[in-house]
Write a protein that holds these residues in place. Structure first.
Motif, PDB file in Angstrom:
ATOM      1  N   VAL A   4       0.818  -1.209   0.000  1.00  0.00           N
ATOM      2  CA  VAL A   4       0.000   0.000   0.000  1.00  0.00           C
ATOM      3  C   VAL A   4       0.852   1.260   0.000  1.00  0.00           C
ATOM      4  N   GLY A   5       2.149   1.127   0.255  1.00  0.00           N
ATOM      5  CA  GLY A   5       3.033   2.293   0.270  1.00  0.00           C
ATOM      6  C   GLY A   5       3.572   2.655  -1.097  1.00  0.00           C
ATOM      7  N   CYS A   6       4.164   1.683  -1.774  1.00  0.00           N
ATOM      8  CA  CYS A   6       4.797   1.960  -3.071  1.00  0.00           C
ATOM      9  C   CYS A   6       3.990   1.433  -4.248  1.00  0.00           C
ATOM     10  N   ARG A   7       2.915   0.677  -3.969  1.00  0.00           N
ATOM     11  CA  ARG A   7       2.018   0.136  -4.995  1.00  0.00           C
ATOM     12  C   ARG A   7       2.706  -0.864  -5.933  1.00  0.00           C
ATOM     13  N   THR A   8       3.788  -1.493  -5.494  1.00  0.00           N
ATOM     14  CA  THR A   8       4.407  -2.542  -6.301  1.00  0.00           C
ATOM     15  C   THR A   8       3.980  -3.896  -5.768  1.00  0.00           C
ATOM     16  N   ARG A   9       3.964  -4.870  -6.640  1.00  0.00           N
ATOM     17  CA  ARG A   9       3.580  -6.228  -6.268  1.00  0.00           C
ATOM     18  C   ARG A   9       4.817  -6.978  -5.795  1.00  0.00           C
ATOM     19  N   ALA A  10       4.630  -7.807  -4.768  1.00  0.00           N
ATOM     20  CA  ALA A  10       5.736  -8.560  -4.190  1.00  0.00           C
ATOM     21  C   ALA A  10       5.199  -9.866  -3.614  1.00  0.00           C
ATOM     22  N   PRO A  11       6.067 -10.867  -3.466  1.00  0.00           N
ATOM     23  CA  PRO A  11       5.632 -12.125  -2.837  1.00  0.00           C
ATOM     24  C   PRO A  11       5.199 -11.874  -1.390  1.00  0.00           C
ATOM     25  N   ARG A  12       4.203 -12.601  -0.966  1.00  0.00           N
ATOM     26  CA  ARG A  12       3.626 -12.436   0.363  1.00  0.00           C
ATOM     27  C   ARG A  12       4.665 -12.510   1.495  1.00  0.00           C
ATOM     28  N   ASP A  28      -9.670  -1.717  16.896  1.00  0.00           N
ATOM     29  CA  ASP A  28     -10.155  -0.535  17.621  1.00  0.00           C
ATOM     30  C   ASP A  28      -9.509   0.749  17.105  1.00  0.00           C
ATOM     31  N   LEU A  29      -9.516   0.925  15.788  1.00  0.00           N
ATOM     32  CA  LEU A  29      -8.946   2.091  15.095  1.00  0.00           C
ATOM     33  C   LEU A  29      -7.447   2.242  15.306  1.00  0.00           C
ATOM     34  N   GLU A  30      -6.774   1.156  15.667  1.00  0.00           N
ATOM     35  CA  GLU A  30      -5.321   1.157  15.829  1.00  0.00           C
ATOM     36  C   GLU A  30      -4.717   0.186  14.810  1.00  0.00           C
ATOM     37  N   LEU A  31      -3.707   0.655  14.076  1.00  0.00           N
ATOM     38  CA  LEU A  31      -3.016  -0.209  13.117  1.00  0.00           C
ATOM     39  C   LEU A  31      -2.075  -1.125  13.878  1.00  0.00           C
ATOM     40  N   VAL A  32      -2.203  -2.421  13.658  1.00  0.00           N
ATOM     41  CA  VAL A  32      -1.424  -3.430  14.370  1.00  0.00           C
ATOM     42  C   VAL A  32      -0.774  -4.350  13.350  1.00  0.00           C
ATOM     43  N   ILE A  33       0.486  -4.701  13.580  1.00  0.00           N
ATOM     44  CA  ILE A  33       1.191  -5.642  12.718  1.00  0.00           C
ATOM     45  C   ILE A  33       0.681  -7.045  13.022  1.00  0.00           C
ATOM     46  N   ASP A  34       0.278  -7.755  11.990  1.00  0.00           N
ATOM     47  CA  ASP A  34      -0.178  -9.136  12.107  1.00  0.00           C
ATOM     48  C   ASP A  34       1.024 -10.037  11.862  1.00  0.00           C
ATOM     49  N   GLU A  35       1.724 -10.369  12.926  1.00  0.00           N
ATOM     50  CA  GLU A  35       2.974 -11.146  12.816  1.00  0.00           C
ATOM     51  C   GLU A  35       2.776 -12.484  12.107  1.00  0.00           C
ATOM     52  N   ARG A  36       1.676 -13.166  12.394  1.00  0.00           N
ATOM     53  CA  ARG A  36       1.440 -14.489  11.802  1.00  0.00           C
ATOM     54  C   ARG A  36       0.748 -14.418  10.445  1.00  0.00           C
ATOM     55  N   LYS A  37       0.328 -13.202  10.059  1.00  0.00           N
ATOM     56  CA  LYS A  37      -0.340 -12.977   8.771  1.00  0.00           C
ATOM     57  C   LYS A  37      -1.603 -13.829   8.635  1.00  0.00           C
ATOM     58  N   SER A  38      -2.322 -13.998   9.759  1.00  0.00           N
ATOM     59  CA  SER A  38      -3.513 -14.839   9.721  1.00  0.00           C
ATOM     60  C   SER A  38      -4.670 -14.299  10.559  1.00  0.00           C
ATOM     61  N   ALA A  39      -4.578 -13.050  11.006  1.00  0.00           N
ATOM     62  CA  ALA A  39      -5.664 -12.476  11.806  1.00  0.00           C
ATOM     63  C   ALA A  39      -6.923 -12.363  10.951  1.00  0.00           C
ATOM     64  N   PRO A  40      -8.082 -12.493  11.562  1.00  0.00           N
ATOM     65  CA  PRO A  40      -9.317 -12.391  10.782  1.00  0.00           C
ATOM     66  C   PRO A  40      -9.554 -10.963  10.297  1.00  0.00           C
ATOM     67  N   GLY A  41     -10.275 -10.846   9.226  1.00  0.00           N
ATOM     68  CA  GLY A  41     -10.638  -9.537   8.702  1.00  0.00           C
ATOM     69  C   GLY A  41      -9.708  -9.066   7.602  1.00  0.00           C
ATOM     70  N   ARG A  42      -9.955  -7.825   7.172  1.00  0.00           N
ATOM     71  CA  ARG A  42      -9.173  -7.233   6.091  1.00  0.00           C
ATOM     72  C   ARG A  42      -7.779  -6.896   6.580  1.00  0.00           C
ATOM     73  N   GLY A  43      -6.836  -6.971   5.672  1.00  0.00           N
ATOM     74  CA  GLY A  43      -5.467  -6.598   5.986  1.00  0.00           C
ATOM     75  C   GLY A  43      -4.874  -5.766   4.872  1.00  0.00           C
ATOM     76  N   ARG A  91     -10.821  -0.205   4.407  1.00  0.00           N
ATOM     77  CA  ARG A  91     -12.208   0.246   4.244  1.00  0.00           C
ATOM     78  C   ARG A  91     -12.784   0.853   5.517  1.00  0.00           C
ATOM     79  N   VAL A  92     -12.039   1.808   6.083  1.00  0.00           N
ATOM     80  CA  VAL A  92     -12.516   2.562   7.239  1.00  0.00           C
ATOM     81  C   VAL A  92     -12.304   4.052   6.964  1.00  0.00           C
ATOM     82  N   SER A  93     -13.107   4.865   7.610  1.00  0.00           N
ATOM     83  CA  SER A  93     -12.912   6.300   7.501  1.00  0.00           C
ATOM     84  C   SER A  93     -12.580   6.842   8.878  1.00  0.00           C
ATOM     85  N   GLY A  94     -11.973   7.996   8.905  1.00  0.00           N
ATOM     86  CA  GLY A  94     -11.596   8.595  10.177  1.00  0.00           C
ATOM     87  C   GLY A  94     -10.104   8.488  10.409  1.00  0.00           C
TER      88      GLY A  94
END
Length: 90
Positions: free
Chosen positions: A8-16, A26-41, A65-68
């Motif tokens: 989302v920063g440089c808009r280039t495609r890269a391997p996962r 709760d409106l806080e950006l959190v790193i998903d270390e395991r890359k498996s948390a539910p919801g959008r990422g 997909r949040v505003s604010g």
């Protein structure tokens, strides 16, 4: 063959495995270390440049997909720690 995601920063495609996943809790950006948390990422290269570009462009809000206003302190703290690990500093 690894899945491909777009930073989302440089808009280039890269391997996962070369990207970090950021989720919203709760409106806080959190790193998903395991890359498996539910919801959008949002996917991001683990560099300060990509993080700053994403924050400046407000890309996290669109990708998640949040505003604010989103709390970015946790993301910035993680990136500072990650930079020290890469550079070999303590």
């Amino acid at each position: 063959m690894d899945a491909v995601r777009t930073c989302v920063g440089c808009r280039t495609r890269a391997p996962r495995p070369s990207l970090i996943r950021v989720v919203l809790r709760d409106l806080e950006l959190v790193i998903d270390e395991r890359k498996s948390a539910p919801g959008r990422g949002a996917w991001l290269h683990p560099t300060r440049e990509c993080a700053e570009n994403a924050l400046k462009r407000r890309a996290f809000g669109r990708a998640l997909r949040v505003s604010g206003v989103l709390d970015t302190q946790n993301l910035e703290k993680w990136l500072n720690g990650y930079g020290n690990q890469v550079n070999g500093s303590k």
